[in-house]
Design an enzyme around this catalytic site. Sequence first.
Site, PDB file in Angstrom:
ATOM      1  N   LYS A 106       0.620  -1.214   0.094  1.00 50.87           N
ATOM      2  CA  LYS A 106       0.012  -0.095   0.126  1.00 50.87           C
ATOM      3  C   LYS A 106       0.767   1.110   0.064  1.00 50.87           C
ATOM      4  O   LYS A 106       2.049   1.030   0.504  1.00 50.87           O
ATOM      5  CB  LYS A 106      -0.980  -0.035   1.395  1.00 50.87           C
ATOM      6  CG  LYS A 106      -2.150   0.702   1.099  1.00 50.87           C
ATOM      7  CD  LYS A 106      -3.099   0.018   0.243  1.00 50.87           C
ATOM      8  CE  LYS A 106      -4.426   0.602   0.103  1.00 50.87           C
ATOM      9  NZ  LYS A 106      -5.635  -0.001  -0.404  1.00 50.87           N
ATOM     10  N   GLY A 218     -20.867   6.432   3.112  1.00 43.08           N
ATOM     11  CA  GLY A 218     -19.860   6.647   2.224  1.00 43.08           C
ATOM     12  C   GLY A 218     -20.619   6.648   0.659  1.00 43.08           C
ATOM     13  O   GLY A 218     -21.747   6.172   0.795  1.00 43.08           O
ATOM     14  N   GLY A 220     -18.506   7.437  -2.492  1.00 48.24           N
ATOM     15  CA  GLY A 220     -17.433   7.184  -3.245  1.00 48.24           C
ATOM     16  C   GLY A 220     -17.580   6.108  -4.458  1.00 48.24           C
ATOM     17  O   GLY A 220     -18.537   5.704  -4.341  1.00 48.24           O
ATOM     18  N   ASN A 221     -16.321   5.623  -4.769  1.00 51.37           N
ATOM     19  CA  ASN A 221     -16.498   4.771  -6.026  1.00 51.37           C
ATOM     20  C   ASN A 221     -17.267   3.465  -5.748  1.00 51.37           C
ATOM     21  O   ASN A 221     -18.259   2.932  -6.029  1.00 51.37           O
ATOM     22  CB  ASN A 221     -15.016   4.535  -6.320  1.00 51.37           C
ATOM     23  CG  ASN A 221     -15.053   3.302  -7.618  1.00 51.37           C
ATOM     24  OD1 ASN A 221     -14.640   2.131  -7.020  1.00 51.37           O
ATOM     25  ND2 ASN A 221     -15.284   3.324  -8.582  1.00 51.37           N
TER      26      ASN A 221
END
Length: 427
Positions: A106, A218, A220-221
Amino acid sequence: MKDGFNAFEMAQAQFDRVADLLSLESGMRELLRWPMREFHFTIPVRMDDGSVRVFRGFRIQHNDLRGPAKGGIRFHPQETADTVRALATWMTWKCSLVDIPLGGGKGGIICDPRRMSPREQEQLCRGWVRQIFKNVGPVSDVPAPDVMTNAQHMLWMLDEYEILAGGHYPGFITGKPIGMGGSLGRTEATGYGVMFCVREAMRRLGREVRGMTAAFQGFGNVAQYALRWFTAAGGRAVSVSCWDAHDNIAYTYRRGDGVDPDFLVSITDSYGAIDRQKAVAAGYEVLPGEEWIKQPVEILVPCALENQINADTVRQIAPSVVLLAEGANGPTTPDADPVLKQRGIYVLPDFLCNAGGVTCSYFEQVQAAMNFYWDKEEVLKRLDSIMTRAFHAMADLADARGVFMRDAAYMIAVERVAHAARLRGRA
Ligand code: NAD
């Protein structure tokens, strides 16, 4: 670290628990408990006003025993090395659980792209690659997009890598734009993958998605595509929530008869922030961000950040909830698990539930290596088959051994990596 929460301590606590369950020997424990390699560096960027700002960047490779390290790059003002360590660790388990030949890594940069011009962001991306160039690549460590990074960032990074390497290396990075080495279906992959797991869980529970209610955290994507799939399958989502950078607070947007995914997407910016005034004008109720978890629904789908369901908040979950589908990484802390278990809530652990993204990234690498690209239908069909297989392997083990779903997922993932270590003679 936020509010005393440390994601890496949480990842290690989860690992220690499964190491006990698997009776791993001490050398193996040490090997798998820590990242194998870390890079911390500075990235100077000439800003639009002529000044130079120095950003801090990371790349952390947790494990590559089963294949090149793989994992996203996050841009976040509160990024910490420990968050990146935790996310790198979870990538190792995720790739192992869905059985793709990749390890875990990451990256991150402490920055707020919402306050940077496109030119400044491009310089930041290119600077990150220049600092890490010799230690990443198609056969060692393959980055991808994550929170607040997108296909454009990946292409700038690829371009810098190819300038330095003097050739074309589309396998260096995934999440590239379509037509520039990206895979069709990547945008949908994580959210759809979450819902493939939800669908299979419902089948196992003798129910179906049609008619189920859900609340998402959330927008988002991950949340947008999960919501689209869920709504198309006949589910009714009553709320989504998001961070409002202007007010510096999260809001929950609620509509009891079901939110409209297309409308909400049309009033959401590229960082997943919903335009509050337009939502209110369209009749959405605006509640504090933390209300998402209290909704009287059957399915909770956290798709925002880590540490959202903890010892305090887990008690706010409504009695109607039967399933928790962890779209985000690390949304549930280990001290919340006993409550979920005792309540009999069916948990789809993060590193299974959101593995659709990395699975599709793997497809992107496969297609780049062939220099031949599949159509979207083929990508999503293969994705469905991998997610479905991984889900049932986990659920079968949980049933057979009478263990909690998260433990079963960890047992499969960690044992595969330990097996690779033994075969290679590393532990
Ligand atoms: P994103 O940046 O596109 O969206 C994040 C969303 O969370 C935004 O809507 C933001 O407003 C919202 N948010 C932030 N803080 C919040 C808060 N306190 N309360 C409510 N909402 C809040 O990110 P994404 O790509 O959708 O990723 C979401 C999560 O899923 C992250 O944990 C990420 O690591 C994980 N994940 C993403 C992918 C992927 O392919 N995108 C793959 C695997 C895991």
